[in-house]
Write a protein that holds these residues in place. Structure first.
Motif, PDB file in Angstrom:
ATOM      1  N   MET A   1       0.842  -1.186  -0.113  1.00  0.00           N
ATOM      2  CA  MET A   1       0.029  -0.010  -0.010  1.00  0.00           C
ATOM      3  C   MET A   1       0.686   1.353  -0.097  1.00  0.00           C
ATOM      4  O   MET A   1       2.076   1.321   0.602  1.00  0.00           O
ATOM      5  CB  MET A   1      -0.823  -0.164   1.138  1.00  0.00           C
ATOM      6  N   VAL A   6      -4.811   2.358   1.542  1.00  0.00           N
ATOM      7  CA  VAL A   6      -4.714   1.475   2.521  1.00  0.00           C
ATOM      8  C   VAL A   6      -5.803   0.363   2.439  1.00  0.00           C
ATOM      9  O   VAL A   6      -6.885   0.697   1.913  1.00  0.00           O
ATOM     10  CB  VAL A   6      -4.903   2.243   4.139  1.00  0.00           C
ATOM     11  N   GLU A   7      -5.469  -0.623   3.181  1.00  0.00           N
ATOM     12  CA  GLU A   7      -6.470  -1.715   3.112  1.00  0.00           C
ATOM     13  C   GLU A   7      -7.335  -1.540   4.432  1.00  0.00           C
ATOM     14  O   GLU A   7      -6.809  -1.231   5.756  1.00  0.00           O
ATOM     15  CB  GLU A   7      -5.667  -3.038   3.363  1.00  0.00           C
ATOM     16  N   PHE A   8      -8.631  -1.473   4.386  1.00  0.00           N
ATOM     17  CA  PHE A   8      -9.360  -1.273   5.339  1.00  0.00           C
ATOM     18  C   PHE A   8     -10.916  -2.043   5.495  1.00  0.00           C
ATOM     19  O   PHE A   8     -11.529  -1.872   4.361  1.00  0.00           O
ATOM     20  CB  PHE A   8      -9.961   0.439   5.350  1.00  0.00           C
ATOM     21  N   ASN A   9     -10.966  -2.726   6.164  1.00  0.00           N
ATOM     22  CA  ASN A   9     -12.171  -3.807   6.271  1.00  0.00           C
ATOM     23  C   ASN A   9     -12.468  -4.327   5.242  1.00  0.00           C
ATOM     24  O   ASN A   9     -13.331  -4.654   4.343  1.00  0.00           O
ATOM     25  CB  ASN A   9     -13.339  -3.098   6.726  1.00  0.00           C
ATOM     26  N   GLY A  10     -11.148  -5.181   4.658  1.00  0.00           N
ATOM     27  CA  GLY A  10     -11.178  -5.941   3.198  1.00  0.00           C
ATOM     28  C   GLY A  10     -11.415  -4.988   1.933  1.00  0.00           C
ATOM     29  O   GLY A  10     -11.546  -5.697   0.916  1.00  0.00           O
ATOM     30  N   GLN A  11     -11.316  -3.709   1.922  1.00  0.00           N
ATOM     31  CA  GLN A  11     -11.483  -3.061   0.572  1.00  0.00           C
ATOM     32  C   GLN A  11     -10.159  -2.003   0.707  1.00  0.00           C
ATOM     33  O   GLN A  11      -9.544  -1.675   1.792  1.00  0.00           O
ATOM     34  CB  GLN A  11     -12.766  -2.236   0.540  1.00  0.00           C
ATOM     35  N   THR A  12      -9.827  -1.798  -0.632  1.00  0.00           N
ATOM     36  CA  THR A  12      -8.881  -0.668  -0.604  1.00  0.00           C
ATOM     37  C   THR A  12      -9.293   0.889  -0.643  1.00  0.00           C
ATOM     38  O   THR A  12     -10.225   0.940  -1.505  1.00  0.00           O
ATOM     39  CB  THR A  12      -7.874  -0.907  -1.974  1.00  0.00           C
ATOM     40  N   THR A  14      -8.642   4.661  -1.279  1.00  0.00           N
ATOM     41  CA  THR A  14      -7.639   5.604  -1.729  1.00  0.00           C
ATOM     42  C   THR A  14      -8.014   7.077  -1.500  1.00  0.00           C
ATOM     43  O   THR A  14      -9.207   7.471  -1.508  1.00  0.00           O
ATOM     44  CB  THR A  14      -7.647   5.482  -3.413  1.00  0.00           C
TER      45      THR A  14
END
Ligand code: 5GP
Length: 250
Positions: A1, A6-12, A14
């Motif tokens: 990343m 960032v990766e957050f709760n399984g999603q990227t 931006t």
């Protein structure tokens, strides 16, 4: 990343366009319309931005303190906008429509309460005082009463009831927490926002930039008053607050 994703709760997630720059924070859009990206700046201001200085690391301290306080409040059932940290200075928050009211709670006399009413500082206020200000830099955040806020369409009577009840809940929790670490919570400012479904939740930040905190042992300020009153490096007090919170909340 990267720094902007960032990766957050399984999603990227931006980082997108800058939506707002305040005196101490920047807020960016993200790839998820329900999420905003908040960046804490090192800038510190007083007198509504008329006095300005940079303190390297101040943003990091405020982000860290704020995150700990939001996490503590969530553990006690308070709904707020904070979702998680992205870096030492950046965090993701729920997108809300900020209600343009600053909600100040005063447990002791200080600041404008002293200058406005000619009372002695550091007197306990029973019951605690709740005040509203209109959030407007151009107008220097003027004092606003409830009927003015309702008439100008900022909040309904029911909204204000919700806001003041939430502010009281937060106050009880924060006073008790700071008491455990020998700090008196003198006064502070909260902001609230509306989620897309209309629910009113706590927003903004919870840090010594918008609170007055006094060390019960030394009587010293551990907040932005150190800067306002030119008493030295405000980071010393902020660091102390952070370390005590880390200790009690671990
Ligand atoms: P006073 O009205 O005495 O200046 O402020 C009362 C409390 O609310 C203080 O803890 C102060 O830091 C906070 N506060 C009031 N207005 C603002 C504001 O516009 N920005 C920030 N950061 N804090 C505020």
């Amino acid at each position: 990343m990267t720094d902007n994703a960032v990766e957050f709760n399984g999603q990227t997630i931006t980082k997108g366009d800058l939506l707002y720059e305040g005196k101490a924070k920047q807020v960016f859009a993200t790839s998820d319309p329900a999420i905003l990206w908040m960046h804490y700046m090192d800038q510190v201001t007083a007198l509504n931005g008329k006095v300005k200085e940079e303190y390297a690391g101040k943003g990091q301290l405020n982000s860290n303190i704020s995150n700990r306080l939001f996490t503590y409040l969530a553990s006690k059932g308070v709904t707020h906008h904070w979702l998680g940290s992205v870096s030492a200075t950046d965090e993701l928050v729920k997108k809300v429509d900020i209600i343009p009211l600053e909600v100040v709670t005063r447990n002791y006399t200080a600041g404008h309460f002293v200058s406005r009413f000619g009372v002695e500082p550091m007197q306990k206020l029973t019951p605690r005082v709740q005040e509203l200000y209109y959030k407007s830099d151009e107008l220097d955040d003027p004092f606003m009463n409830q009927s003015q806020a309702i008439s100008l369409g900022f909040a309904s009577e029911a909204d204000l009831k919700t806001i003041f009840a939430l502010a009281d809940e937060v106050n009880e929790l924060l006073v008790a927490l700071f008491e455990q670490i020998d700090i008196t919570l003198i006064d502070y400012k909260l902001e609230f926002g509306r989620l897309a479904d209309g629910q009113i939740i706590l927003a903004d930040e919870l840090s010594p930039d918008n609170m007055r905190l006094v060390d019960q042992k030394t009587g010293k300020s551990l907040d932005k008053d150190v800067f306002r009153q030119k008493q030295g490096d405000l980071r010393v007090g902020y660091q102390d607050v952070l370390e005590r919170l880390e200790d009690v909340l671990k």
